[in-house]
Design a protein around this motif. Structure first.
Motif, PDB file in Angstrom:
ATOM      1  N   ARG A  46      67.791  -9.908  -2.917  1.00 16.06           N
ATOM      2  CA  ARG A  46      67.806 -10.520  -4.251  1.00 16.06           C
ATOM      3  C   ARG A  46      66.935  -9.717  -5.205  1.00 16.06           C
ATOM      4  N   LEU A  47      65.740  -9.375  -4.759  1.00 16.38           N
ATOM      5  CA  LEU A  47      64.817  -8.619  -5.594  1.00 16.38           C
ATOM      6  C   LEU A  47      65.365  -7.214  -5.884  1.00 16.38           C
ATOM      7  N   ALA A  48      65.951  -6.574  -4.883  1.00 13.88           N
ATOM      8  CA  ALA A  48      66.556  -5.256  -5.083  1.00 13.88           C
ATOM      9  C   ALA A  48      67.649  -5.329  -6.149  1.00 13.88           C
ATOM     10  N   ALA A  49      68.479  -6.350  -6.083  1.00 14.44           N
ATOM     11  CA  ALA A  49      69.546  -6.523  -7.077  1.00 14.44           C
ATOM     12  C   ALA A  49      68.957  -6.752  -8.468  1.00 14.44           C
ATOM     13  N   GLU A  50      67.889  -7.541  -8.551  1.00 14.03           N
ATOM     14  CA  GLU A  50      67.242  -7.787  -9.842  1.00 14.03           C
ATOM     15  C   GLU A  50      66.671  -6.500 -10.430  1.00 14.03           C
ATOM     16  N   LEU A  51      66.214  -5.606  -9.566  1.00 11.09           N
ATOM     17  CA  LEU A  51      65.674  -4.324 -10.016  1.00 11.09           C
ATOM     18  C   LEU A  51      66.773  -3.342 -10.432  1.00 11.09           C
ATOM     19  N   GLY A  52      68.015  -3.656 -10.077  1.00  8.94           N
ATOM     20  CA  GLY A  52      69.131  -2.768 -10.372  1.00  8.94           C
ATOM     21  C   GLY A  52      69.373  -1.733  -9.289  1.00  8.94           C
ATOM     22  N   ALA A  53      68.831  -1.970  -8.112  1.00 10.87           N
ATOM     23  CA  ALA A  53      68.974  -1.027  -7.000  1.00 10.87           C
ATOM     24  C   ALA A  53      70.391  -1.045  -6.447  1.00 10.87           C
ATOM     25  N   GLY A  54      70.845   0.125  -6.022  1.00  8.23           N
ATOM     26  CA  GLY A  54      72.149   0.227  -5.376  1.00  8.23           C
ATOM     27  C   GLY A  54      72.039   0.413  -3.878  1.00  8.23           C
ATOM     28  N   SER A  55      70.849   0.810  -3.413  1.00  5.38           N
ATOM     29  CA  SER A  55      70.676   1.073  -1.983  1.00  5.38           C
ATOM     30  C   SER A  55      69.318   0.558  -1.517  1.00  5.38           C
ATOM     31  N   ILE A  56      69.281   0.131  -0.249  1.00  2.00           N
ATOM     32  CA  ILE A  56      68.071  -0.456   0.318  1.00  2.00           C
ATOM     33  C   ILE A  56      67.986  -0.083   1.788  1.00  2.00           C
ATOM     34  N   ALA A  57      66.770   0.188   2.246  1.00  2.00           N
ATOM     35  CA  ALA A  57      66.530   0.505   3.656  1.00  2.00           C
ATOM     36  C   ALA A  57      65.586  -0.533   4.249  1.00  2.00           C
ATOM     37  N   PHE A  58      66.013  -1.132   5.342  1.00  2.00           N
ATOM     38  CA  PHE A  58      65.232  -2.141   6.055  1.00  2.00           C
ATOM     39  C   PHE A  58      64.717  -1.586   7.377  1.00  2.00           C
ATOM     40  N   PRO A  59      63.497  -1.966   7.762  1.00  2.00           N
ATOM     41  CA  PRO A  59      63.073  -1.749   9.139  1.00  2.00           C
ATOM     42  C   PRO A  59      63.531  -2.944   9.980  1.00  2.00           C
ATOM     43  N   ALA A  60      63.194  -2.940  11.242  1.00  2.00           N
ATOM     44  CA  ALA A  60      63.477  -4.085  12.119  1.00  2.00           C
ATOM     45  C   ALA A  60      62.324  -5.077  11.953  1.00  2.00           C
ATOM     46  N   ILE A  61      62.412  -5.897  10.916  1.00  2.00           N
ATOM     47  CA  ILE A  61      61.333  -6.812  10.538  1.00  2.00           C
ATOM     48  C   ILE A  61      60.972  -7.744  11.697  1.00  2.00           C
ATOM     49  N   SER A  62      59.685  -7.873  11.924  1.00  2.00           N
ATOM     50  CA  SER A  62      59.064  -8.786  12.900  1.00  2.00           C
ATOM     51  C   SER A  62      59.202  -8.357  14.354  1.00  2.00           C
ATOM     52  N   THR A  63      59.815  -7.200  14.631  1.00  2.00           N
ATOM     53  CA  THR A  63      60.035  -6.818  16.029  1.00  2.00           C
ATOM     54  C   THR A  63      58.872  -6.037  16.635  1.00  2.00           C
ATOM     55  N   GLY A  64      57.887  -5.693  15.841  1.00  2.00           N
ATOM     56  CA  GLY A  64      56.721  -4.967  16.346  1.00  2.00           C
ATOM     57  C   GLY A  64      55.664  -5.934  16.845  1.00  2.00           C
ATOM     58  N   ILE A  65      54.514  -5.929  16.170  1.00  2.00           N
ATOM     59  CA  ILE A  65      53.404  -6.771  16.619  1.00  2.00           C
ATOM     60  C   ILE A  65      53.696  -8.266  16.484  1.00  2.00           C
ATOM     61  N   TYR A  66      54.733  -8.625  15.719  1.00  2.00           N
ATOM     62  CA  TYR A  66      55.095 -10.043  15.600  1.00  2.00           C
ATOM     63  C   TYR A  66      56.016 -10.499  16.726  1.00  2.00           C
ATOM     64  N   ARG A  67      56.391  -9.566  17.630  1.00  2.00           N
ATOM     65  CA  ARG A  67      57.028  -9.847  18.923  1.00  2.00           C
ATOM     66  C   ARG A  67      58.401 -10.533  18.869  1.00  2.00           C
ATOM     67  N   TRP A  68      59.114 -10.426  17.755  1.00  2.00           N
ATOM     68  CA  TRP A  68      60.449 -11.040  17.705  1.00  2.00           C
ATOM     69  C   TRP A  68      61.372 -10.256  18.635  1.00  2.00           C
ATOM     70  N   PRO A  69      62.111 -10.917  19.512  1.00  2.00           N
ATOM     71  CA  PRO A  69      63.044 -10.194  20.390  1.00  2.00           C
ATOM     72  C   PRO A  69      64.055  -9.388  19.561  1.00  2.00           C
ATOM     73  N   VAL A  70      64.193  -8.111  19.891  1.00  2.00           N
ATOM     74  CA  VAL A  70      64.980  -7.187  19.084  1.00  2.00           C
ATOM     75  C   VAL A  70      66.424  -7.643  18.928  1.00  2.00           C
ATOM     76  N   GLU A  71      67.057  -8.078  19.991  1.00  2.00           N
ATOM     77  CA  GLU A  71      68.466  -8.484  19.910  1.00  2.00           C
ATOM     78  C   GLU A  71      68.648  -9.655  18.949  1.00  2.00           C
ATOM     79  N   ASP A  72      67.730 -10.601  18.981  1.00  2.00           N
ATOM     80  CA  ASP A  72      67.822 -11.761  18.098  1.00  2.00           C
ATOM     81  C   ASP A  72      67.521 -11.363  16.651  1.00  2.00           C
ATOM     82  N   ALA A  73      66.513 -10.525  16.456  1.00  2.00           N
ATOM     83  CA  ALA A  73      66.196 -10.051  15.104  1.00  2.00           C
ATOM     84  C   ALA A  73      67.382  -9.294  14.512  1.00  2.00           C
TER      85      ALA A  73
END
Length: 168
Positions: free
Chosen positions: A109-136
């Protein structure tokens, strides 16, 4: 246009991406940390930290809440902006999936508000926050399938994580 985003999965370094927005898996302090957060602050330089400090001095004095997103400059990164979002810590006794989905929805939503056309995500919460990778991966794919940008790229830190995200 909503719903027509190209989705890509790559193994790599999120700080090297040439996109409009890089998503930072931040901690609530917005002042840097380890993992993706530390790498973005180190490579992006002091301008990112300066804007984060200004945010903390204003509306986000108590820190950024889990699932919310806020934008800053990208400093010396190749991107135009960094969107910081705080992922939830995984819990075996409480379903926090909606908060993880919120990280993706609010960053988009924020990227769209900024007028962005492209976005790169990491695997949020899968590091020290221990979220199981397959579920994330499942949650991230679902949350970004109708993205309001042209390109969503998941930049994943190893082959195992790549395989979990790229799986149909």
């Amino acid at each position: 246009m909503e719903g027509v985003a190209t989705i890509e999965y790559v193994v790599g370094d999120i700080t090297e991406q040439e996109v409009d927005v890089i998503v930072n898996a931040a901690n609530s302090s917005l002042l840097g940390g380890g993992g993706v957060d530390g790498a973005i602050h180190r490579k992006g330089g002091p301008d990112i930290l300066a804007e984060c400090r200004a945010l903390r001095a204003g509306h986000y004095g108590g820190g950024l809440k889990t699932g919310q997103a806020v934008a800053t400059t990208a400093g010396r990164l190749r991107a135009r902006w960094v969107v910081h979002t705080v992922g939830p810590v995984w819990s075996a006794t409480e379903d926090r999936s909606a908060l993880l989905a919120d990280c993706h929805h609010n960053a988009l939503r924020l990227a769209a508000e900024l007028g962005a056309g492209s976005i790169a995500f990491p695997a949020i919460s899968t590091g020290i926050y221990r979220w199981p990778v397959e579920d994330a991966a499942r949650i991230a794919r679902e949350a970004t399938k109708n993205a309001p940008v042209d390109l969503v790229r998941f930049v994943l830190f190893d082959q195992r994580t790549y395989e979990a995200f790229a799986r149909p």
